[in-house]
Design a protein around this motif. Structure first.
Motif, PDB file in Angstrom:
ATOM      1  N   ALA A  11       0.823  -1.211   0.000  1.00 44.34           N
ATOM      2  CA  ALA A  11       0.000   0.000   0.000  1.00 44.34           C
ATOM      3  C   ALA A  11       0.859   1.264   0.000  1.00 44.34           C
ATOM      4  CB  ALA A  11      -0.933  -0.004   1.205  1.00 44.34           C
ATOM      5  N   GLY A  12       2.018   1.236   0.645  1.00 41.66           N
ATOM      6  CA  GLY A  12       2.863   2.422   0.709  1.00 41.66           C
ATOM      7  C   GLY A  12       4.177   2.260  -0.013  1.00 41.66           C
ATOM      8  N   ARG A  13       4.154   1.600  -1.154  1.00 43.85           N
ATOM      9  CA  ARG A  13       5.405   1.237  -1.828  1.00 43.85           C
ATOM     10  C   ARG A  13       6.144   2.443  -2.391  1.00 43.85           C
ATOM     11  NH1 ARG A  13       2.903  -1.805  -7.191  1.00 43.85           N
ATOM     12  NH2 ARG A  13       1.435  -0.169  -7.787  1.00 43.85           N
ATOM     13  N   MET A  14       5.445   3.391  -3.062  1.00 44.63           N
ATOM     14  CA  MET A  14       6.126   4.525  -3.687  1.00 44.63           C
ATOM     15  C   MET A  14       5.091   5.561  -4.100  1.00 44.63           C
ATOM     16  SD  MET A  14       8.959   5.913  -4.812  1.00 44.63           S
ATOM     17  CE  MET A  14      10.143   4.577  -4.848  1.00 44.63           C
ATOM     18  N   PRO A  15       5.297   6.838  -3.780  1.00 40.52           N
ATOM     19  CA  PRO A  15       4.371   7.870  -4.275  1.00 40.52           C
ATOM     20  C   PRO A  15       4.369   7.903  -5.803  1.00 40.52           C
ATOM     21  CG  PRO A  15       5.744   8.734  -2.512  1.00 40.52           C
ATOM     22  CD  PRO A  15       6.308   7.395  -2.874  1.00 40.52           C
ATOM     23  N   LEU A  16       3.199   8.027  -6.383  1.00 40.59           N
ATOM     24  CA  LEU A  16       3.085   8.001  -7.834  1.00 40.59           C
ATOM     25  C   LEU A  16       3.824   9.167  -8.475  1.00 40.59           C
ATOM     26  CD1 LEU A  16       1.797   6.478 -10.186  1.00 40.59           C
ATOM     27  CD2 LEU A  16      -0.209   7.958  -9.950  1.00 40.59           C
ATOM     28  N   ALA A  17       3.865  10.325  -7.804  1.00 39.28           N
ATOM     29  CA  ALA A  17       4.557  11.497  -8.367  1.00 39.28           C
ATOM     30  C   ALA A  17       6.045  11.223  -8.549  1.00 39.28           C
ATOM     31  CB  ALA A  17       4.343  12.706  -7.460  1.00 39.28           C
ATOM     32  N   TYR A  18       6.637  10.448  -7.631  1.00 39.38           N
ATOM     33  CA  TYR A  18       8.070  10.163  -7.758  1.00 39.38           C
ATOM     34  C   TYR A  18       8.336   9.311  -8.995  1.00 39.38           C
ATOM     35  CZ  TYR A  18      12.836   9.149  -6.308  1.00 39.38           C
ATOM     36  OH  TYR A  18      14.196   9.064  -6.274  1.00 39.38           O
ATOM     37  N   ALA A  19       7.503   8.304  -9.220  1.00 35.31           N
ATOM     38  CA  ALA A  19       7.681   7.479 -10.416  1.00 35.31           C
ATOM     39  C   ALA A  19       7.493   8.304 -11.685  1.00 35.31           C
ATOM     40  CB  ALA A  19       6.699   6.307 -10.389  1.00 35.31           C
ATOM     41  N   HIS A  20       6.564   9.262 -11.651  1.00 31.89           N
ATOM     42  CA  HIS A  20       6.339  10.091 -12.834  1.00 31.89           C
ATOM     43  C   HIS A  20       7.543  10.981 -13.118  1.00 31.89           C
ATOM     44  CE1 HIS A  20       1.642   9.797 -12.918  1.00 31.89           C
ATOM     45  NE2 HIS A  20       2.251   8.717 -13.349  1.00 31.89           N
ATOM     46  N   ILE A  21       8.114  11.598 -12.101  1.00 37.37           N
ATOM     47  CA  ILE A  21       9.239  12.499 -12.341  1.00 37.37           C
ATOM     48  C   ILE A  21      10.460  11.739 -12.837  1.00 37.37           C
ATOM     49  CG2 ILE A  21      10.128  12.439  -9.978  1.00 37.37           C
ATOM     50  CD1 ILE A  21      10.039  15.440 -12.413  1.00 37.37           C
ATOM     51  N   VAL A  22      10.635  10.499 -12.377  1.00 38.30           N
ATOM     52  CA  VAL A  22      11.749   9.684 -12.880  1.00 38.30           C
ATOM     53  C   VAL A  22      11.526   9.366 -14.350  1.00 38.30           C
ATOM     54  CG1 VAL A  22      12.964   7.492 -12.642  1.00 38.30           C
ATOM     55  CG2 VAL A  22      12.245   8.730 -10.607  1.00 38.30           C
ATOM     56  N   GLN A  23      10.292   9.038 -14.727  1.00 35.64           N
ATOM     57  CA  GLN A  23      10.007   8.755 -16.125  1.00 35.64           C
ATOM     58  C   GLN A  23      10.246   9.990 -17.001  1.00 35.64           C
ATOM     59  OE1 GLN A  23       8.374   5.622 -17.864  1.00 35.64           O
ATOM     60  NE2 GLN A  23       9.745   6.881 -19.094  1.00 35.64           N
ATOM     61  N   VAL A  24       9.855  11.166 -16.518  1.00 35.16           N
ATOM     62  CA  VAL A  24      10.078  12.399 -17.278  1.00 35.16           C
ATOM     63  C   VAL A  24      11.570  12.666 -17.458  1.00 35.16           C
ATOM     64  CG1 VAL A  24       9.791  14.909 -17.218  1.00 35.16           C
ATOM     65  CG2 VAL A  24       7.860  13.410 -16.641  1.00 35.16           C
ATOM     66  N   LEU A  25      12.345  12.520 -16.386  1.00 40.01           N
ATOM     67  CA  LEU A  25      13.784  12.759 -16.474  1.00 40.01           C
ATOM     68  C   LEU A  25      14.447  11.817 -17.464  1.00 40.01           C
ATOM     69  CD1 LEU A  25      14.691  13.347 -12.710  1.00 40.01           C
ATOM     70  CD2 LEU A  25      14.777  15.042 -14.560  1.00 40.01           C
ATOM     71  N   VAL A  26      14.093  10.541 -17.399  1.00 36.36           N
ATOM     72  CA  VAL A  26      14.693   9.572 -18.322  1.00 36.36           C
ATOM     73  C   VAL A  26      14.321   9.897 -19.766  1.00 36.36           C
ATOM     74  CG1 VAL A  26      14.678   7.134 -19.009  1.00 36.36           C
ATOM     75  CG2 VAL A  26      14.850   7.742 -16.593  1.00 36.36           C
ATOM     76  N   ASP A  27      13.070  10.217 -20.010  1.00 32.55           N
ATOM     77  CA  ASP A  27      12.650  10.525 -21.377  1.00 32.55           C
ATOM     78  C   ASP A  27      13.337  11.785 -21.904  1.00 32.55           C
ATOM     79  OD1 ASP A  27      11.012   8.338 -21.320  1.00 32.55           O
ATOM     80  OD2 ASP A  27       9.177   9.461 -20.873  1.00 32.55           O
ATOM     81  N   VAL A  28      13.444  12.810 -21.084  1.00 28.71           N
ATOM     82  CA  VAL A  28      14.071  14.057 -21.538  1.00 28.71           C
ATOM     83  C   VAL A  28      15.546  13.841 -21.865  1.00 28.71           C
ATOM     84  CG1 VAL A  28      14.766  16.363 -20.787  1.00 28.71           C
ATOM     85  CG2 VAL A  28      12.434  15.569 -20.370  1.00 28.71           C
ATOM     86  N   VAL A  29      16.257  13.123 -21.012  1.00 25.29           N
ATOM     87  CA  VAL A  29      17.681  12.870 -21.258  1.00 25.29           C
ATOM     88  C   VAL A  29      17.874  12.077 -22.544  1.00 25.29           C
ATOM     89  CG1 VAL A  29      19.646  11.534 -20.411  1.00 25.29           C
ATOM     90  CG2 VAL A  29      18.467  13.102 -18.890  1.00 25.29           C
ATOM     91  N   LEU A  30      17.042  11.086 -22.769  1.00 25.48           N
ATOM     92  CA  LEU A  30      17.207  10.251 -23.961  1.00 25.48           C
ATOM     93  C   LEU A  30      16.826  11.010 -25.230  1.00 25.48           C
ATOM     94  CD1 LEU A  30      15.810   6.852 -22.629  1.00 25.48           C
ATOM     95  CD2 LEU A  30      18.192   7.561 -22.872  1.00 25.48           C
ATOM     96  N   TRP A  31      15.777  11.813 -25.168  1.00 26.73           N
ATOM     97  CA  TRP A  31      15.383  12.570 -26.353  1.00 26.73           C
ATOM     98  C   TRP A  31      16.372  13.685 -26.679  1.00 26.73           C
ATOM     99  CZ3 TRP A  31      11.956  11.151 -29.860  1.00 26.73           C
ATOM    100  CH2 TRP A  31      10.938  10.280 -29.502  1.00 26.73           C
ATOM    101  N   LEU A  32      17.000  14.265 -25.684  1.00 27.83           N
ATOM    102  CA  LEU A  32      17.934  15.360 -25.928  1.00 27.83           C
ATOM    103  C   LEU A  32      19.342  14.898 -26.273  1.00 27.83           C
ATOM    104  CD1 LEU A  32      16.973  17.948 -23.149  1.00 27.83           C
ATOM    105  CD2 LEU A  32      16.286  17.907 -25.564  1.00 27.83           C
ATOM    106  N   TYR A  33      19.615  13.601 -26.122  1.00 31.89           N
ATOM    107  CA  TYR A  33      20.979  13.124 -26.384  1.00 31.89           C
ATOM    108  C   TYR A  33      21.431  13.412 -27.822  1.00 31.89           C
ATOM    109  CZ  TYR A  33      24.944  10.012 -27.012  1.00 31.89           C
ATOM    110  OH  TYR A  33      26.186   9.505 -27.319  1.00 31.89           O
ATOM    111  N   PRO A  34      20.631  13.118 -28.868  1.00 38.21           N
ATOM    112  CA  PRO A  34      21.098  13.442 -30.232  1.00 38.21           C
ATOM    113  C   PRO A  34      21.336  14.938 -30.435  1.00 38.21           C
ATOM    114  CG  PRO A  34      19.253  11.914 -30.290  1.00 38.21           C
ATOM    115  CD  PRO A  34      19.332  12.424 -28.889  1.00 38.21           C
ATOM    116  N   LEU A  35      20.503  15.800 -29.806  1.00 35.25           N
ATOM    117  CA  LEU A  35      20.689  17.240 -29.954  1.00 35.25           C
ATOM    118  C   LEU A  35      21.975  17.709 -29.294  1.00 35.25           C
ATOM    119  CD1 LEU A  35      17.033  18.445 -29.255  1.00 35.25           C
ATOM    120  CD2 LEU A  35      18.151  18.060 -31.468  1.00 35.25           C
TER     121      LEU A  35
END
Length: 369
Positions: free
Chosen positions: A209-233
């Motif tokens: 029930a208290g494994r991880m706040p959903l906001a934390y998982a979302h911010i990690v997903q955003v950070l990973v996506d931004v880093v990967l998309w910006l790598y070619p640029l």
């Protein structure tokens, strides 16, 4: 990698645009360090949850085994009626004690099954009306027991609590009737195990029930996506070749996205949300099967008591006392030679005894002549 190829082709067609991205690699490196730290912390926290659920499951299984051990070792026993002084038979469970252990074993199996049905999606159908009827059809519950569980004023996901209460009450009534032999220490040990059992399965639900706040998982997903998309640029304006930039994008995506997917899989230890697509979860079927085997292991393991209770009271245990270090090879050889000598003497005495018997019979028959 397709996006990286398109970016490489774009900069080949418009090389003058690279000057507008000068220094972008510094910004990207700072963002990468934040993403790496956040992702590794997320992975470590997820793995901690996985280990916590695993430990609670194993401790629950262990305490159920402890309960079976205590009840089997303190059950009343009796000597079989066909036991004789010439051929003594070991003591076994009294009929009432055997029935008590068998019933407790069945309740333990049903309890463990309903525990996992309360917090795993794979076994949740057991708590439905059809699932409860199926338990009766398969011989796991009686009709009256199913009725008592269904009509109890508790949520369906809390029905396993009733089974634990049934086991506790059986221990109390069995001790009162004399089927369980033990004093206050035995009762205290059993109650302590039952309290620990309640604590362990409650801790599993709390951890999920208290494994991880959903906001934390979302911010990690955003950070990973931004880093990967910006790598070619970042890569191509910095002078990296097209081939190396495309390959680097693939490698970075594989490792960073793979770590994030692994963390999400750890956050779902019982595969309730299909993060891992069924790969390498805590297998509930295995945990249930092992507990089912343990519910009768201790009862079957102490089926016969290899010593007599009266001899323990009188201190006459010489026939079961063996050397602390066992028998030496020299002693075994000497024992074998003595047995061979006795066998030879018996074989030699047999014909002589037979002839003597014939002579005695002759004297008896013709003694009056």
């Amino acid at each position: 990698m397709l996006f990286a190829s398109l970016v490489a082709a774009f900069f080949n067609l418009h090389p003058q645009l690279t000057k507008h991205l000068t220094g972008f690699n510094i910004l990207w490196a700072q963002l990468l360090s934040v993403t790496t730290f956040t992702l590794t912390f997320f992975l470590n926290t997820s793995y901690t949850l996985w280990r916590t659920c695993y430990q609670h499951s194993r401790r629950l299984q262990g305490r159920l085994n402890d309960l079976g051990l205590l009840l089997a070792s303190h059950s009343s026993r009796e000597i079989p009626s066909n036991s004789t002084a010439a051929d003594p038979l070991p003591a076994t469970y009294s009929p009432a004690a055997r029935q008590l252990l068998t019933l407790v074993g069945r309740y333990v199996r049903v309890f463990n099954l309903l525990v996992y049905a309360s917090f795993t999606r794979s076994h949740r159908p057991l708590l439905t009306p059809r699932g409860m009827r199926r338990l009766v059809d398969r011989g796991l519950l009686t009709a009256s027991e199913r009725r008592a569980l269904v009509e109890a004023d508790v949520p369906a996901t809390q029905r396993h609590n009733s089974l634990l209460l049934w086991v506790t009450r059986l221990v109390v009534e069995g001790r009162r009737a004399g089927h369980l032999v033990g004093g206050a220490g035995f009762e205290m040990a059993v109650l302590d195990k039952i309290h620990v059992i309640r604590c362990q399965y409650g801790a599993i639900g709390d951890a999920l029930a208290g494994r991880m706040p959903l906001a934390y998982a979302h911010i990690v997903q955003v950070l990973v996506d931004v880093v990967l998309w910006l790598y070619p640029l970042m890569a191509f304006p910095s002078g990296m070749g097209a081939f190396l930039g495309v390959i680097g994008t693939g490698l970075l995506t594989m490792f960073y996205q793979g770590l994030f997917d692994l963390a999400k899989q750890f956050l779902d230890p019982y595969d309730n949300e299909n993060y891992g697509q069924g790969d390498d979860p805590l297998c509930v079927d295995t945990l249930v099967a092992e507990t089912n085997a343990g519910s009768v292991r201790w009862m079957n393991g102490f089926e016969e008591q290899p010593w007599e209770e009266e001899k323990v009271a009188r201190g006459e245990l010489e026939d079961v006392l063996l050397p602390r270090k066992g028998y030496s090879p020299a002693f075994l050889q000497q024992k074998a030679e003595e047995e061979a000598l006795r066998a030879a003497e018996a074989a030699a005495a047999k014909p002589a005894g037979g002839a003597g018997g014939v002579l005695e019979a002759g004297r008896g028959r013709f003694g009056s002549c």
